[in-house]
Scaffold this active site. Structure first.
Site, mmCIF file in Angstrom:
data_model
loop_
_atom_site.group_PDB
_atom_site.id
_atom_site.type_symbol
_atom_site.label_atom_id
_atom_site.label_comp_id
_atom_site.label_asym_id
_atom_site.label_seq_id
_atom_site.Cartn_x
_atom_site.Cartn_y
_atom_site.Cartn_z
ATOM 1 N N THR A 1 1.133 71.920 23.322
ATOM 2 C CA THR A 1 2.103 72.195 24.053
ATOM 3 C C THR A 1 0.111 73.048 24.404
ATOM 4 O O THR A 1 0.742 74.355 25.410
ATOM 5 C CB THR A 1 2.455 73.679 23.098
ATOM 6 N N ASP B 1 -15.461 71.728 25.072
ATOM 7 C CA ASP B 1 -14.932 73.259 24.181
ATOM 8 C C ASP B 1 -15.687 73.434 23.539
ATOM 9 O O ASP B 1 -17.086 73.780 23.123
ATOM 10 C CB ASP B 1 -14.649 72.133 22.975
HETATM 11 C C1 PRP Z 1 -10.519 77.764 23.654
HETATM 12 C C2 PRP Z 1 -11.967 79.114 23.494
HETATM 13 C C3 PRP Z 1 -10.483 79.949 23.543
HETATM 14 C C4 PRP Z 1 -9.145 79.313 24.376
HETATM 15 C C5 PRP Z 1 -8.960 79.073 26.388
HETATM 16 O O1 PRP Z 1 -10.308 78.070 21.770
HETATM 17 O O2 PRP Z 1 -12.506 79.881 22.788
HETATM 18 O O3 PRP Z 1 -10.123 81.080 22.533
HETATM 19 O O4 PRP Z 1 -9.414 77.946 24.137
HETATM 20 O O5 PRP Z 1 -7.640 78.569 26.483
HETATM 21 P P1 PRP Z 1 -6.069 79.304 26.614
HETATM 22 O O6 PRP Z 1 -7.294 79.941 27.903
HETATM 23 O O7 PRP Z 1 -5.940 78.287 27.525
HETATM 24 O O8 PRP Z 1 -5.862 79.657 26.190
HETATM 25 P P2 PRP Z 1 -10.262 76.749 20.585
HETATM 26 O O9 PRP Z 1 -8.281 76.482 21.268
HETATM 27 O O10 PRP Z 1 -10.638 75.448 21.193
HETATM 28 O O11 PRP Z 1 -10.222 77.459 19.518
HETATM 29 P P3 PRP Z 1 -11.253 77.077 18.926
HETATM 30 O O12 PRP Z 1 -12.313 78.612 20.005
HETATM 31 O O13 PRP Z 1 -11.413 77.777 17.014
HETATM 32 O O14 PRP Z 1 -11.953 75.994 18.929
HETATM 33 N N1 URA Z 2 -11.009 75.706 25.349
HETATM 34 C C1 URA Z 2 -12.239 75.482 25.999
HETATM 35 O O1 URA Z 2 -13.077 75.628 24.640
HETATM 36 N N2 URA Z 2 -12.780 74.641 26.835
HETATM 37 C C2 URA Z 2 -11.644 74.982 27.740
HETATM 38 O O2 URA Z 2 -12.219 74.237 29.497
HETATM 39 C C3 URA Z 2 -10.562 75.015 27.550
HETATM 40 C C4 URA Z 2 -10.540 76.160 26.327
#
Ligand code: PRP
Ligand code: URA
Length: 209
Positions: free
Chosen positions: A108, A200
Site C-alpha cells: 500500500t 532506500d
Molecule cells: C522510508 C523513509 C521514510 C519513508 C518515506 O522509510 O525513511 O520514513 O520511507 O516515505 P513516505 O513519505 O512515502 O511515507 P521506510 O518505510 O523505508 O522504513 P525504514 O526507514 O525502516 O527502512
Molecule cells: N523511502 C526511501 O527510503 N526512499 C524513497 O525514495 C522513498 C521512500
C-alpha cells in the site's frame, strides 16, 4: 502555509551528490548524512530565541547572547531518521531524543506504526523531526499527528530529499510545520520511490540490501 526551505549550500550539494551515487558504500553514506545534518542544523535552528547574558572576558565585561531555554528535542523516524541524529547532537548536545517507529507497507506504501518513546516534557520542546526521505509524505504526516497528540506545538521537519507530492501533503496536513530539505526532486515512481532520489535510505545507511 508551511514554508519550504531548500538548504542548498555548495558543501551540502557536493555531499548529497556523492550520497546519491549507487556506488557509494554504507560507511561513506552514513558519514555524509551526519555531516549534512550538522550543516542543515545551522538553518533549522536559525530562528531559535536568544537571551542576553552578562559575562567577563579576560579584558572587560560585555553582554553576550545564549540560546534561550534550550528546550529542544530531536525526533528521528525509524529507521532512516536515525542517520541524522548524531550530526544534530554535535550542534545541540543538550537536546533530548525521542523516537517514532514507522515503516511503509510494501504493497500500500502507507506508513505502519510500531514504536514510540518520548522525553516526559516533549510538549514543551521545540521538535526537530528527522527523516532523510519525504516521498508521499505519509510517514512524516503520521509522525507529526502523533507529536501533536502528545501536545507538541512547535515542530519542524528536516529531511534530505523531498518529492513535490510529499511537500504538498505536508502543506495540506500540517501548514504550521516548516520543511527543511537539501533537495526538491522531480517525482515519485510507481513504487513511490523518489526520482532521481538516492534509493532506500534505511537500507543504504544500515547495509540491509
Ligand atoms: C522510508 C523513509 C521514510 C519513508 C518515506 O522509510 O525513511 O520514513 O520511507 O516515505 P513516505 O513519505 O512515502 O511515507 P521506510 O518505510 O523505508 O522504513 P525504514 O526507514 O525502516 O527502512
Ligand atoms: N523511502 C526511501 O527510503 N526512499 C524513497 O525514495 C522513498 C521512500
Amino acid at each position: 502555509m508551511s514554508r519550504l526551505h531548500i538548504v542548498n549550500h555548495p558543501l551540502i550539494q557536493h555531499k548529497l551528490t556523492i550520497m546519491r551515487e549507487k556506488k557509494t558504500k554504507s560507511k561513506d553514506f552514513r558519514i555524509l548524512l551526519r555531516e549534512i545534518s550538522l550543516l542543515m542544523g545551522y538553518e533549522v535552528t536559525r530562528d531559535l530565541p536568544t537571551t542576553e547574558r552578562v559575562i567577563e572576558t579576560p579584558l572587560q565585561q560585555m553582554t553576550g547572547y545564549t540560546i534561550k531555554g534550550k528546550k529542544l528535542a530531536i525526533v528521528p523516524i525509524l529507521r532512516a531518521g536515525l542517520g541524522m541524529v548524531d550530526g544534530l547532537l554535535d550542534l545541540l548536545p543538550v537536546a533530548k531524543v525521542g523516537h517514532i517507529g514507522l515503516y511503509r507497507d510494501e504493497e500500500t506504501h502507507k506508513p505502519v506504526y510500531y514504536y514510540s518513546k518520548f522525553p516526559a516534557d516533549i510538549d514543551q520542546r521545540t521538535i526537530i523531526l528527522t527523516d532523510p526521505m519525504l516521498a508521499t509524505g505519509g510517514s512524516a504526516s503520521d509522525a507529526i499527528n502523533l507529536l501533536k497528540e502528545k501536545g507538541c506545538t512547535n515542530i519542524r521537519l528536516m529531511c534530505l530529499v523531498a518529492a513535490p507530492q510529499g511537500v504538498q501533503k505536508m502543506q495540506h496536513d500540517h501548514p504550521d510545520v516548516d520543511i527543511f530539505t537539501a533537495a526538491l526532486d522531480e517525482r515519485l515512481n510507481e513504487q513511490d520511490y523518489i526520482l532521481p532520489g538516492l534509493g532506500d535510505a534505511g537500507d543504504r545507511i544500515f547495509g540491509t540490501k
